[in-house]
Design a protein around this motif. Structure first.
Motif, mmCIF file in Angstrom:
data_model
loop_
_atom_site.group_PDB
_atom_site.id
_atom_site.type_symbol
_atom_site.label_atom_id
_atom_site.label_comp_id
_atom_site.label_asym_id
_atom_site.label_seq_id
_atom_site.Cartn_x
_atom_site.Cartn_y
_atom_site.Cartn_z
ATOM 1 N N SER A 185 -46.690 -0.629 74.272
ATOM 2 C CA SER A 185 -46.112 -0.711 75.616
ATOM 3 C C SER A 185 -44.644 -1.129 75.508
ATOM 4 C CB SER A 185 -46.870 -1.730 76.465
ATOM 5 O OG SER A 185 -46.589 -3.048 76.018
ATOM 6 N N THR A 186 -43.896 -0.867 76.548
ATOM 7 C CA THR A 186 -42.481 -1.251 76.590
ATOM 8 C C THR A 186 -42.329 -2.757 76.434
ATOM 9 O OG1 THR A 186 -42.016 0.636 78.013
ATOM 10 C CG2 THR A 186 -40.369 -1.118 77.975
ATOM 11 N N ASP A 187 -43.193 -3.510 77.083
ATOM 12 C CA ASP A 187 -43.149 -4.973 77.001
ATOM 13 C C ASP A 187 -43.461 -5.451 75.585
ATOM 14 O OD1 ASP A 187 -42.926 -7.628 78.236
ATOM 15 O OD2 ASP A 187 -45.089 -7.754 77.855
ATOM 16 N N ALA A 188 -44.477 -4.869 74.966
ATOM 17 C CA ALA A 188 -44.834 -5.248 73.589
ATOM 18 C C ALA A 188 -43.690 -4.935 72.647
ATOM 19 C CB ALA A 188 -46.112 -4.529 73.154
ATOM 20 N N THR A 189 -43.101 -3.769 72.796
ATOM 21 C CA THR A 189 -41.972 -3.370 71.946
ATOM 22 C C THR A 189 -40.822 -4.355 72.085
ATOM 23 O OG1 THR A 189 -42.579 -1.035 72.048
ATOM 24 C CG2 THR A 189 -40.306 -1.540 71.481
ATOM 25 N N ALA A 190 -40.506 -4.741 73.313
ATOM 26 C CA ALA A 190 -39.402 -5.673 73.554
ATOM 27 C C ALA A 190 -39.672 -7.033 72.909
ATOM 28 C CB ALA A 190 -39.168 -5.831 75.058
ATOM 29 N N GLN A 191 -40.895 -7.531 73.043
ATOM 30 C CA GLN A 191 -41.254 -8.825 72.457
ATOM 31 C C GLN A 191 -41.189 -8.781 70.925
ATOM 32 O OE1 GLN A 191 -44.945 -10.550 73.893
ATOM 33 N NE2 GLN A 191 -44.642 -9.563 75.887
ATOM 34 N N ILE A 192 -41.725 -7.728 70.349
ATOM 35 C CA ILE A 192 -41.736 -7.600 68.890
ATOM 36 C C ILE A 192 -40.317 -7.431 68.366
ATOM 37 C CG2 ILE A 192 -42.499 -6.166 66.954
ATOM 38 C CD1 ILE A 192 -45.055 -5.586 68.728
ATOM 39 N N ALA A 193 -39.521 -6.609 69.032
ATOM 40 C CA ALA A 193 -38.137 -6.397 68.598
ATOM 41 C C ALA A 193 -37.347 -7.700 68.675
ATOM 42 C CB ALA A 193 -37.472 -5.319 69.444
ATOM 43 N N GLU A 194 -37.563 -8.487 69.712
ATOM 44 C CA GLU A 194 -36.880 -9.780 69.839
ATOM 45 C C GLU A 194 -37.267 -10.697 68.677
ATOM 46 O OE1 GLU A 194 -34.547 -12.921 71.061
ATOM 47 O OE2 GLU A 194 -34.452 -10.820 71.660
ATOM 48 N N ALA A 195 -38.555 -10.748 68.351
ATOM 49 C CA ALA A 195 -39.011 -11.575 67.230
ATOM 50 C C ALA A 195 -38.427 -11.079 65.910
ATOM 51 C CB ALA A 195 -40.541 -11.573 67.179
ATOM 52 N N LEU A 196 -38.372 -9.771 65.731
ATOM 53 C CA LEU A 196 -37.799 -9.219 64.500
ATOM 54 C C LEU A 196 -36.295 -9.458 64.426
ATOM 55 C CD1 LEU A 196 -39.768 -5.868 64.124
ATOM 56 C CD2 LEU A 196 -39.999 -7.936 62.722
ATOM 57 N N ASN A 197 -35.604 -9.413 65.560
ATOM 58 C CA ASN A 197 -34.172 -9.725 65.549
ATOM 59 C C ASN A 197 -33.936 -11.178 65.142
ATOM 60 O OD1 ASN A 197 -32.230 -7.581 66.072
ATOM 61 N ND2 ASN A 197 -33.346 -7.265 67.982
ATOM 62 N N GLN A 198 -34.834 -12.072 65.525
ATOM 63 C CA GLN A 198 -34.750 -13.463 65.062
ATOM 64 C C GLN A 198 -34.915 -13.508 63.548
ATOM 65 O OE1 GLN A 198 -34.070 -16.160 67.032
ATOM 66 N NE2 GLN A 198 -33.971 -17.417 65.191
ATOM 67 N N CYS A 199 -35.843 -12.728 63.027
ATOM 68 C CA CYS A 199 -36.059 -12.656 61.571
ATOM 69 C C CYS A 199 -34.828 -12.109 60.853
ATOM 70 C CB CYS A 199 -37.267 -11.778 61.255
ATOM 71 S SG CYS A 199 -38.841 -12.394 61.863
ATOM 72 N N VAL A 200 -34.230 -11.071 61.407
ATOM 73 C CA VAL A 200 -33.021 -10.491 60.806
ATOM 74 C C VAL A 200 -31.904 -11.523 60.794
ATOM 75 C CG1 VAL A 200 -31.210 -8.751 61.054
ATOM 76 C CG2 VAL A 200 -33.590 -8.102 61.396
ATOM 77 N N ALA A 201 -31.714 -12.208 61.897
ATOM 78 C CA ALA A 201 -30.637 -13.193 61.995
ATOM 79 C C ALA A 201 -30.803 -14.291 60.947
ATOM 80 C CB ALA A 201 -30.605 -13.796 63.402
ATOM 81 N N GLU A 202 -31.993 -14.832 60.853
ATOM 82 C CA GLU A 202 -32.218 -15.907 59.891
ATOM 83 C C GLU A 202 -32.137 -15.402 58.461
ATOM 84 O OE1 GLU A 202 -35.713 -18.092 61.095
ATOM 85 O OE2 GLU A 202 -34.821 -18.472 63.070
ATOM 86 N N THR A 203 -32.576 -14.176 58.228
ATOM 87 C CA THR A 203 -32.463 -13.596 56.894
ATOM 88 C C THR A 203 -31.000 -13.395 56.521
ATOM 89 O OG1 THR A 203 -34.614 -12.507 57.157
ATOM 90 C CG2 THR A 203 -33.191 -11.681 55.408
ATOM 91 N N ALA A 204 -30.200 -12.943 57.473
ATOM 92 C CA ALA A 204 -28.770 -12.724 57.203
ATOM 93 C C ALA A 204 -28.063 -14.034 56.877
ATOM 94 C CB ALA A 204 -28.109 -12.039 58.397
ATOM 95 N N VAL A 205 -28.342 -15.075 57.634
ATOM 96 C CA VAL A 205 -27.701 -16.363 57.370
ATOM 97 C C VAL A 205 -28.185 -16.919 56.033
ATOM 98 C CG1 VAL A 205 -27.399 -18.735 58.188
ATOM 99 C CG2 VAL A 205 -27.285 -16.834 59.812
ATOM 100 N N ALA A 206 -29.467 -16.786 55.738
ATOM 101 C CA ALA A 206 -29.991 -17.258 54.450
ATOM 102 C C ALA A 206 -29.409 -16.453 53.293
ATOM 103 C CB ALA A 206 -31.514 -17.190 54.441
ATOM 104 N N THR A 207 -29.154 -15.164 53.509
ATOM 105 C CA THR A 207 -28.530 -14.338 52.471
ATOM 106 C C THR A 207 -27.167 -14.900 52.108
ATOM 107 O OG1 THR A 207 -29.639 -12.358 53.319
ATOM 108 C CG2 THR A 207 -27.723 -12.006 51.907
ATOM 109 N N MET A 208 -26.363 -15.175 53.118
ATOM 110 C CA MET A 208 -25.016 -15.694 52.871
ATOM 111 C C MET A 208 -25.074 -17.090 52.276
ATOM 112 S SD MET A 208 -22.114 -14.325 53.074
ATOM 113 C CE MET A 208 -21.217 -15.159 51.772
ATOM 114 N N LEU A 209 -26.030 -17.896 52.709
ATOM 115 C CA LEU A 209 -26.205 -19.233 52.157
ATOM 116 C C LEU A 209 -26.510 -19.142 50.661
ATOM 117 C CD1 LEU A 209 -26.336 -22.203 53.231
ATOM 118 C CD2 LEU A 209 -28.806 -21.882 53.403
#
Length: 156
Positions: free
Chosen positions: A9-33
């Protein structure tokens, strides 16, 4: 019932994408760290820590792409700015040059945060029937827990 990117569903996609964007953000910062620590570690454990930090940032660089590509497969927007990732991340950048022991502790904490964030994204995906995202999150979470264990061993 298992869902695919096209059947969520559109709602499920939005929730999952938001959670994955959090994962990407933290992975990117940890990469640079990890790269920062790789460049700046000194002391008696220089060799093994230099190598471990490199292993971590190389793994995380690929992981960022895997996570962002899953977001795109879901038809959502993948956060692509460093400023946006730093703002979103629960992992912080480090000013100055910490001691080797502090580097290990900070990287261990980052790995534990990543494992927790990714486990949460996987649980969310599982609840929506998105087993493909769940599988990606399980694999990533296991990797972060392994890195955290390796780093804890240096502190023992």
């Amino acid at each position: 019932m298992s869902q695919t990117a096209q059947t969520l569903s559109t709602d499920a996609t939005a929730q999952i994408a938001e959670a994955l964007n959090q994962c990407v953000a933290e992975t990117a910062v940890a990469t640079m760290l990890a790269q920062n620590f790789h460049w700046n570690v000194t002391g008696m454990a220089f060799g093994p820590l230099h190598d471990l930090f490199q292993k971590i940032y190389e793994d995380h660089f690929v992981a960022q792409d895997d996570l962002a590509e899953r977001i795109k497969a879901l038809g959502a927007h993948a956060e692509g700015t460093l400023a946006g990732m730093v703002k979103r991340s629960k992992i912080s950048e480090v000013d100055g040059v910490p001691s080797a022991e502090d580097m290990v502790r900070l990287m261990k904490d980052a790995q534990e945060t990543l494992a927790e964030t990714i486990a949460g994204a996987g649980e969310l995906a599982a609840g929506q029937g998105d087993t493909l995202t769940e599988d990606l999150c399980i694999a990533r979470g296991q990797t972060h827990e392994k890195f955290a264990w390796m780093l804890r061993a240096h502190l023992a």
